[in-house]
Design a protein around this motif. Structure first.
Motif, PDB file in Angstrom:
ATOM      1  N   UNK A   1       6.711  53.263 -23.772  1.00  0.00           N
ATOM      2  CA  UNK A   1       7.608  54.492 -24.103  1.00  0.00           C
ATOM      3  C   UNK A   1       8.015  54.952 -25.311  1.00  0.00           C
ATOM      4  N   UNK A   2       7.853  55.634 -26.530  1.00  0.00           N
ATOM      5  CA  UNK A   2       8.377  56.228 -27.721  1.00  0.00           C
ATOM      6  C   UNK A   2       9.076  55.293 -28.142  1.00  0.00           C
ATOM      7  N   UNK A   3       8.709  55.081 -29.106  1.00  0.00           N
ATOM      8  CA  UNK A   3       9.144  53.925 -30.236  1.00  0.00           C
ATOM      9  C   UNK A   3      10.466  54.625 -30.595  1.00  0.00           C
ATOM     10  N   UNK A   4      11.171  56.087 -30.548  1.00  0.00           N
ATOM     11  CA  UNK A   4      11.804  56.060 -30.534  1.00  0.00           C
ATOM     12  C   UNK A   4      13.237  56.362 -29.794  1.00  0.00           C
ATOM     13  N   UNK A   5      12.441  56.184 -27.903  1.00  0.00           N
ATOM     14  CA  UNK A   5      13.829  55.886 -27.249  1.00  0.00           C
ATOM     15  C   UNK A   5      14.269  54.303 -27.711  1.00  0.00           C
ATOM     16  N   UNK A   6      15.350  54.711 -27.112  1.00  0.00           N
ATOM     17  CA  UNK A   6      15.911  53.014 -27.166  1.00  0.00           C
ATOM     18  C   UNK A   6      15.516  52.052 -26.130  1.00  0.00           C
ATOM     19  N   UNK A   7      15.998  50.433 -26.377  1.00  0.00           N
ATOM     20  CA  UNK A   7      15.955  49.737 -25.805  1.00  0.00           C
ATOM     21  C   UNK A   7      17.009  48.998 -25.073  1.00  0.00           C
ATOM     22  N   UNK A   8      17.613  48.727 -24.301  1.00  0.00           N
ATOM     23  CA  UNK A   8      18.648  48.092 -23.560  1.00  0.00           C
ATOM     24  C   UNK A   8      19.598  48.883 -23.057  1.00  0.00           C
ATOM     25  N   UNK A   9      19.160  50.001 -23.269  1.00  0.00           N
ATOM     26  CA  UNK A   9      20.314  51.529 -22.676  1.00  0.00           C
ATOM     27  C   UNK A   9      19.477  52.292 -21.247  1.00  0.00           C
ATOM     28  N   UNK A  10      20.282  52.041 -20.567  1.00  0.00           N
ATOM     29  CA  UNK A  10      19.842  53.129 -19.438  1.00  0.00           C
ATOM     30  C   UNK A  10      19.809  54.753 -19.372  1.00  0.00           C
ATOM     31  N   UNK A  11      18.323  54.423 -19.489  1.00  0.00           N
ATOM     32  CA  UNK A  11      17.697  55.997 -19.842  1.00  0.00           C
ATOM     33  C   UNK A  11      16.271  56.558 -18.948  1.00  0.00           C
ATOM     34  N   UNK A  12      15.825  56.146 -18.017  1.00  0.00           N
ATOM     35  CA  UNK A  12      14.515  56.687 -17.908  1.00  0.00           C
ATOM     36  C   UNK A  12      15.295  57.723 -16.682  1.00  0.00           C
ATOM     37  N   UNK A  13      14.106  58.072 -15.310  1.00  0.00           N
ATOM     38  CA  UNK A  13      14.098  58.733 -14.931  1.00  0.00           C
ATOM     39  C   UNK A  13      13.748  57.609 -13.178  1.00  0.00           C
ATOM     40  N   UNK A  14      13.864  56.438 -13.583  1.00  0.00           N
ATOM     41  CA  UNK A  14      13.649  55.782 -12.367  1.00  0.00           C
ATOM     42  C   UNK A  14      12.431  54.269 -12.721  1.00  0.00           C
ATOM     43  N   UNK A  15      11.910  54.602 -13.254  1.00  0.00           N
ATOM     44  CA  UNK A  15      10.791  53.491 -14.411  1.00  0.00           C
ATOM     45  C   UNK A  15      11.971  52.311 -15.136  1.00  0.00           C
ATOM     46  N   UNK A  16      10.697  50.924 -15.768  1.00  0.00           N
ATOM     47  CA  UNK A  16      11.428  50.198 -16.242  1.00  0.00           C
ATOM     48  C   UNK A  16      10.350  50.777 -17.536  1.00  0.00           C
ATOM     49  N   UNK A  17      10.782  51.486 -19.065  1.00  0.00           N
ATOM     50  CA  UNK A  17      10.411  51.300 -19.745  1.00  0.00           C
ATOM     51  C   UNK A  17      10.398  50.830 -21.415  1.00  0.00           C
ATOM     52  N   UNK A  18       9.487  49.998 -21.701  1.00  0.00           N
ATOM     53  CA  UNK A  18       9.263  48.782 -22.762  1.00  0.00           C
ATOM     54  C   UNK A  18       8.738  49.824 -24.313  1.00  0.00           C
ATOM     55  N   UNK A  19       9.067  49.330 -24.542  1.00  0.00           N
ATOM     56  CA  UNK A  19       8.170  49.085 -25.992  1.00  0.00           C
ATOM     57  C   UNK A  19       6.327  48.759 -26.192  1.00  0.00           C
ATOM     58  N   UNK A  20       5.777  49.916 -26.537  1.00  0.00           N
ATOM     59  CA  UNK A  20       4.943  49.693 -26.209  1.00  0.00           C
ATOM     60  C   UNK A  20       3.517  48.196 -26.523  1.00  0.00           C
ATOM     61  N   UNK A  21       3.992  47.949 -27.965  1.00  0.00           N
ATOM     62  CA  UNK A  21       3.564  46.679 -28.112  1.00  0.00           C
ATOM     63  C   UNK A  21       4.182  44.963 -27.199  1.00  0.00           C
ATOM     64  N   UNK A  22       5.466  45.281 -27.005  1.00  0.00           N
ATOM     65  CA  UNK A  22       5.727  44.461 -25.716  1.00  0.00           C
ATOM     66  C   UNK A  22       4.625  44.218 -24.549  1.00  0.00           C
TER      67      UNK A  22
END
Length: 171
Positions: A121-142
């Motif tokens: 997901x874009x690096x501007x999107x927060x991690x550690x916060x539930x914000x997806x549409x159902x998927x599991x989003x990760x930082x690209x490098x991770x």
């Protein structure tokens, strides 16, 4: 079948995998709508899954995917401004298939038919916060690191509980 196991904690908004005696822990973002398996719910499903497909191995970091196909675009702030409605799926896709008939497989609860992925997901999107549409989003490098650690058929356990009772340990 691989010996690796991916565990996802919805409570912690975290993903972990132990491989070769090393525990890898990543911050993720699961569904803003919470936990659930119903088609159209926009929720993250629970239970046992497996990686049915690894998609995007030859693509560059921040490659844009639509319908699991690379568009040829590379994510940028300008691209985001031109397409504000897109739910950005970037870099790699680990497509999940439910393993529990009636819970996350077949019928109106099928994770694969719901297109549930672990994806960048874009690096501007927060991690550690539930914000997806159902998927599991990760930082690209991770995600790039995780993608190289796993194979198709790797099992994935998605749970509502915290990892705090069973911490990740390096051997």
């Amino acid at each position: 079948m691989t010996d690796n196991l991916i565990e996802i904690s919805i409570a912690d908004q975290a993903l972990r995998i132990s491989t070769a005696g090393i525990c890898h822990l990543y911050s993720v973002s699961t569904a803003a709508n919470g936990i659930g398996e119903q088609s159209g719910s926009g929720k993250t499903p629970q239970g046992w899954h497996r990686i049915a497909a690894k998609i995007g191995a030859a693509q560059p970091e921040n490659a844009v995917f639509v319908g699991r196909r690379p568009t040829g675009e590379i994510y940028s702030d300008e691209l985001a401004e031109n397409h504000p409605q897109r739910d950005w799926i970037l870099s790699r896709i680990l497509w999940l298939q439910g393993l529990e008939v009636g819970r996350n497989r077949m019928g109106n609860v099928d994770s694969m038919r719901r297109f549930i992925y672990i994806h960048g997901t874009p690096d501007s999107e927060p991690m550690g916060v539930a914000k997806s549409h159902g998927c599991i989003r990760m930082r690209n490098k991770d995600l790039l690191e995780l993608f190289d650690l796993v194979e198709a058929n790797t099992q994935v356990w998605i749970q509502p509980h915290s990892f705090s009772r069973i911490p990740c340990k390096n051997l």
